[in-house]
Scaffold this active site. Structure first.
Site, PDB file in Angstrom:
ATOM      1  CB  SER A  52      -9.294  -9.071   5.175  1.00 54.11           C
ATOM      2  OG  SER A  52      -8.841  -8.432   6.342  1.00 54.11           O
ATOM      3  CG  HIS A  73     -11.952  -9.593   1.058  1.00 53.25           C
ATOM      4  ND1 HIS A  73     -10.854  -9.827   0.255  1.00 53.25           N
ATOM      5  CD2 HIS A  73     -11.528  -8.723   2.012  1.00 53.25           C
ATOM      6  CE1 HIS A  73      -9.811  -9.142   0.711  1.00 53.25           C
ATOM      7  NE2 HIS A  73     -10.197  -8.467   1.770  1.00 53.25           N
ATOM      8  CE  LYS A  89      -8.812  -6.027  -0.558  1.00 56.47           C
ATOM      9  NZ  LYS A  89      -7.604  -5.333  -0.922  1.00 56.47           N
TER      10      LYS A  89
HETATM   11  C1  LIG Z   1     -11.667  -5.623   4.345  1.00 52.74           C
HETATM   12  C2  LIG Z   1     -10.801  -4.614   3.633  1.00 52.74           C
HETATM   13  N1  LIG Z   1     -11.177  -3.330   3.612  1.00 52.74           N
HETATM   14  C3  LIG Z   1     -10.442  -2.390   3.002  1.00 52.74           C
HETATM   15  C4  LIG Z   1      -9.258  -2.688   2.364  1.00 52.74           C
HETATM   16  C5  LIG Z   1      -8.449  -1.624   1.714  1.00 52.74           C
HETATM   17  O1  LIG Z   1      -8.658  -1.648   0.327  1.00 52.74           O
HETATM   18  P1  LIG Z   1      -7.588  -1.142  -0.727  1.00 52.74           P
HETATM   19  O2  LIG Z   1      -6.490  -2.159  -0.788  1.00 52.74           O
HETATM   20  O3  LIG Z   1      -8.388  -1.087  -1.992  1.00 52.74           O
HETATM   21  O4  LIG Z   1      -7.102   0.182  -0.275  1.00 52.74           O
HETATM   22  C6  LIG Z   1      -8.823  -4.020   2.355  1.00 52.74           C
HETATM   23  C7  LIG Z   1      -7.547  -4.369   1.687  1.00 52.74           C
HETATM   24  O5  LIG Z   1      -6.785  -5.192   2.056  1.00 52.74           O
HETATM   25  C8  LIG Z   1      -9.606  -5.014   3.011  1.00 52.74           C
HETATM   26  O6  LIG Z   1      -9.218  -6.297   3.045  1.00 52.74           O
END
Ligand SMILES: Cc1ncc(COP(=O)(O)O)c(C=O)c1O
Length: 396
Positions: free
Chosen positions: A184, A212, A243
């Site tokens: 991310s 992602h 997302k």
């Molecule tokens: C790779 C990854 N996993 C999990 C999450 C967490 O998801 P959420 O924002 O839906 O709680 C994010 C959010 O930024 C992320 O980028």
């Protein structure tokens, strides 16, 4: 002074100092969202900082599904899923996800963050080992720490190091590997074929975070397995509903046995309220739209090529990104803040990511391109980035 108070004071001083310099860009309210455009402090700007990769926010089918659920069930459920909080909508969403991911079943939680926290800590415990890529998302790290399993990290996307860690693990311990599909902060893709092969060889469960990846990777946006032409490469397919999917929540898809286990053991599922009806319906409709309108994935992938290609041609360092998450490396934190300021002055809403979220010296703008951007939007943004990069010394 109480050390807790000292920590609070230090963070407040850091924030105040950046604000004093006019370089604080976080927490700005967005008063209007209109595709690739946002209104911030009364100014219309081109958004290069969102996760709406497929441009689904405001899609008529998704909005209608949410409105219908709201009218029928109201704003919440007053219940946890396992007691009085399950609606037919929750089951339909789980079935839709399972079908989309080609697994037997799925479980939905109230956020992506909570999904990682609850799932990892439900699977491993004191006598187990959990092995992570060093750049995994914070929610995975927090799940590992909460689990009290032995927490081991391998060098980013380094398969020889992963194999060493697997060899070093106690052969009698339960072993789980967790990786992001798309990282991310850097936008690069895990070497899934090799991770999967090693996990099978060392009798280890594999969980992949596709936050992602779904809607982004693969010809039809079905995610990282489609990207690599693999099937059944992992045991847990984790994803978020926040997302490309314009809702909120998270999920794990996998075998029926695994999902039954999680539905009775994962504490954030058992002890936390269920996803609200409107968000549940919106998420279900979104998976359908991704399949009904495959051109959105194509447009996104074309835009990634245009944007990444353009940045590289202008001399920017974008690390190994191959996805809509594009780090534009600036170096020191201050330089990333200065570059953000110039870009925002020219109408590009982009945000800096600095230490400790990324290593010192690798501060960056994290620019996200989406299917909503036109070629003209991308060209304009590239020109702004180039001017700003030259002005602050990121480009020669
Ligand atoms: C790779 C990854 N996993 C999990 C999450 C967490 O998801 P959420 O924002 O839906 O709680 C994010 C959010 O930024 C992320 O980028």
């Amino acid at each position: 002074m109480n050390p807790i108070q000292r920590r609070i004071d230090e963070m407040n001083q850091r924030v105040a100092e950046i604000q004093r310099k006019g370089l604080y860009f976080y927490l700005q309210p967005i008063s209007e969202l209109d595709g690739a455009w946002v209104t911030v402090s009364g100014r219309r700007m081109l958004l290069f900082a969102g996760y709406g990769y497929l441009g689904l926010l405001g899609h008529p089918k998704i909005t209608a599904a949410a409105q219908e659920a709201l009218a029928r069930y109201g704003t919440g459920t007053h219940g946890v899923r396992i007691l009085a909080g399950t609606l037919p909508l929750h089951e339909e969403l789980e079935q839709t996800i399972a079908r989309f991911k080609k697994t037997e079943a799925a479980i939905v939680y109230s956020s992506g963050y909570v999904t990682n926290l609850a799932t990892v800590s439900a699977l491993v415990g004191r006598n187990d080992v959990v092995i992570c890529d060093k750049f995994n998302h914070a929610s995975i790290v927090d799940g590992c720490l909460l689990s009290r399993a032995r927490f081991v990290r391998f060098r980013h996307n380094d398969m020889a190091d992963l194999e060493r860690r697997l060899q070093q693990a106690d052969p009698d311990a339960g072993k789980l590997v967790v990786v992001d599909a798309v990282f991310s902060m850097d936008g690069d893709i895990i070497n899934l074929p090799e991770v999967s092969r090693l996990c099978r060889e060392y009798d280890t469960l594999l969980m992949v975070d596709e936050a992602h990846s779904v809607g982004v990777l693969g010809e039809t946006g079905h995610g990282i397995e489609e990207h690599f032409g693999l099937k059944d490469a992992m045991d847990l397919y984790m994803g978020t509903l926040s997302k490309p999917i314009p809702s909120v929540g998270g999920y794990v898809a996998g075998s029926q046995e695994l999902i039954t286990y999680l539905k009775h053991v994962a504490r954030a599922f058992v002890f936390s309220a269920s996803l609200p009806p409107a968000q549940t319906a919106a998420a279900k409709a979104s998976f359908e739209v991704i399949e009904e309108e495959p051109e959105r994935v194509k447009t996104l992938q074309r835009n990634v090529e245009l944007f990444l290609g353009g940045l590289k041609a202008r001399g920017f360092n974008t690390l190994d990104s191959e996805t809509p998450i594009v780090p534009i490396i600036c170096g020191e934190d201050e330089r990333a803040f200065q570059m953000t300021k110039l870009c925002q002055e020219e109408g590009i809403f982009v945000l800096p990511v600095v230490s400790p979220a990324v290593p010192v010296g690798l501060a960056r703008l994290r620019a996200n391109v989406t299917a909503d951007h036109s070629e003209e939007d991308i060209t304009y943004a590239l020109d702004v980035f180039e001017r700003a990069g030259k002005a602050v010394g990121v480009l020669k």
